[in-house]
Enzyme design. Structure first.
Site, PDB file in Angstrom:
ATOM      1  N   ALA A   1       5.416   5.184   0.425  1.00 51.41           N
ATOM      2  CA  ALA A   1       6.836   4.841   0.466  1.00 51.41           C
ATOM      3  C   ALA A   1       7.580   5.631  -0.595  1.00 51.41           C
ATOM      4  CB  ALA A   1       7.023   3.349   0.251  1.00 51.41           C
TER       5      ALA A   1
ATOM      6  N   GLU B   1      -0.614   2.336   6.398  1.00 51.22           N
ATOM      7  CA  GLU B   1      -0.161   1.155   7.127  1.00 51.22           C
ATOM      8  C   GLU B   1       0.441   1.506   8.482  1.00 51.22           C
ATOM      9  OE1 GLU B   1       0.976  -2.206   3.931  1.00 51.22           O
ATOM     10  OE2 GLU B   1       2.006  -0.306   3.615  1.00 51.22           O
TER      11      GLU B   1
ATOM     12  N   GLU C   1      -1.206   0.646  -3.947  1.00 51.96           N
ATOM     13  CA  GLU C   1      -0.078  -0.155  -4.444  1.00 51.96           C
ATOM     14  C   GLU C   1      -0.380  -0.916  -5.728  1.00 51.96           C
ATOM     15  OE1 GLU C   1       0.798   0.438  -0.054  1.00 51.96           O
ATOM     16  OE2 GLU C   1      -0.973   0.111  -1.298  1.00 51.96           O
TER      17      GLU C   1
ATOM     18  N   GLY D   1       2.186   3.175   2.667  1.00 50.20           N
ATOM     19  CA  GLY D   1       2.831   3.013   3.967  1.00 50.20           C
ATOM     20  C   GLY D   1       2.316   3.976   5.011  1.00 50.20           C
TER      21      GLY D   1
END
Length: 274
Positions: free
Chosen positions: A82, A130, A150, A127
């Site tokens: 991200a 993900e 993260e 992300g």
């Protein structure tokens, strides 16, 4: 038959013609969505998430789109996480909405009635991992790296990573990947079942299109039912009941009649998605 982005967009909504962070190409029934922030290693920001949702909606709406491929621009990254500049501004009040919004868009990918293939062409971190996990099938280049780092930022995966990774690789490996935050190679990802295939980068898209072509030879309605049933296999709902209902629904279709007739007549079926 090749269709430009302009054609795809104007068939449904003029408002999605001007993508800032995506490139779209529709050709021979395949919609290719390329995340186009190469200078940022294709990192996901709020704008990109919104555009991904709009692009996936095209796949839902357009009957001549049969398969979707999601990839990243360039040779270094699929999606390298991200946008940290945006994340750094989050607080307790808006962080939950930030997470829920990403989850909503990635769930839209997961529930898409058209198969979605992730062509992971480089770093797939945070992300990036993900969104790949939300796709139905993952194919990686040899230089791809996967990871959920993260915890190094004082966070946890917020776009579904803690939920999808255990289902794909098991709880033990999910704990290890998420709690250490370490990256794994494409070959290791294949060993643990996170990706289906690994190829040299220069043939990655060719192999993904080959797979898409195989899928497109099958009955579209049956494909959509199969996606639903597979998704619910680990959802805690009555998957067997759903499978039986879907099996019955398939038998009502013209595609079922065509498929069985073609088999008995020793010819290739011509499915119309009816």
């Amino acid at each position: 038959m090749h269709k430009s982005l302009a054609h795809v967009a104007t068939t449904k909504a003029d408002s999605i013609m001007d993508f800032q962070n995506l490139l779209l190409e529709q050709q021979n029934g395949i919609l290719t969505i390329t995340i186009n922030r190469e200078d940022k290693l294709n990192a996901l920001n709020v704008k990109t998430i919104e555009e991904i949702e709009q692009a996936i909606q095209i796949a839902y709406d357009e009957t001549d789109i049969r398969v979707v491929i999601i990839t990243g621009k360039g040779s270094k990254a699929f999606v390298a996480g991200a946008d940290i500049a945006e994340i750094a501004e989050l607080n307790e009040l808006n962080a939950r909405k930030f997470s829920e919004r990403g989850q909503e868009v990635f769930e839209k990918i997961e529930h898409c009635p058209k198969p979605v293939i992730a062509a992971v062409n480089g770093f797939a971190l945070g992300g990036g991992s993900e969104i790949a996990m939300a796709c139905h099938i993952r194919v990686a280049s040899e230089n791809a790296k996967f990871g959920l780092p993260e915890v190094s930022l004082g966070l946890i995966p917020g776009y579904g990573g803690t939920q999808r990774l255990p289902k794909l690789v098991g709880k033990g490996l999910a704990y290890e990947m998420i709690l250490t935050g370490e990256m794994i190679s494409a070959s290791r990802a294949a060993e643990i079942g996170l990706v289906n295939h690994v190829y040299p980068q220069d043939i990655l898209m060719e192999k993904c299109r080959d797979m898409a072509s195989k899928i497109m030879q099958k009955a579209p309605l049956a494909i959509a039912h199969a996606i639903d049933c597979i998704h619910y296999a680990q959802s805690g709902t009555d998957g067997f009941n759903m499978e039986a209902n879907a099996f019955g629904n398939c038998c009502k279709t013209e595609d079922f009649k065509e498929g069985t007739s073609a088999f008995l007549e020793k010819r290739k079926p011509e499915f119309e998605g009816k």
